[in-house]
Design a protein around this motif. Structure first.
Motif: not given
Length: 144
Positions: A15-18, A29-43
């Motif tokens: 869990e710590a690695e994930r 991603f926030r360097c490109l899109v400041p409001t970006w958030s993780w919305d994909g499947p878990r690792m």
């Protein structure tokens, strides 16, 4: 065609690695899109068994095998890093004919960039010392 295979145990993603890797991806991603958030499947729950490979000058194959890792402290997590997780470097070594020769544990500070040079008896690699100074070091491969 020569096919080389070796059965290995799955290496779970802690869990710590994930959490650390999701933080790294989010920061990039926030360097490109400041409001970006993780919305994909878990690792995935387990790591790919192979993370890197290189051919030795003697025709051998050096395969970096997945290992349990630890998340870097927050103070060391910068967006230019390829990973926020530190793993020991362990290589499975196969002879040119495909025979498994054994595992090699790389010493602390061993760098994969620039690419190390592998021969049957030695490795030339850049190593970062405790003072942070990098040097080219020649390692002798000694069987157990």
């Amino acid at each position: 065609m020569l096919r080389i295979s070796r059965a290995v145990d799955d290496v779970p993603v802690s869990e710590a690695e994930r959490t650390a890797e999701e933080a790294r991806i989010t920061a990039r991603f926030r360097c490109l899109v400041p409001t970006w958030s993780w919305d994909g499947p878990r690792m995935p729950a387990v790591k790919p068994p192979i993370s890197w490979l290189n051919a030795g000058y003697d025709g051998s194959l050096w395969v970096r095998s997945a290992q349990p890792g630890t998340a870097l402290p927050l103070t060391q997590q910068t967006t230019d890093l390829r990973s926020f997780v530190q793993e020991p470097l362990v290589f499975d070594v196969f002879a040119a004919d495909g025979r498994f020769r054994g595992q090699v544990d790389a010493p602390e500070g061993f760098q994969l960039s620039p690419y190390p040079v592998f021969t049957a008896t030695h490795i030339l690699a850049v190593v970062r010392g405790v003072s942070g100074v990098e040097a080219v070091v020649r390692f002798r491969i000694a069987p157990d």
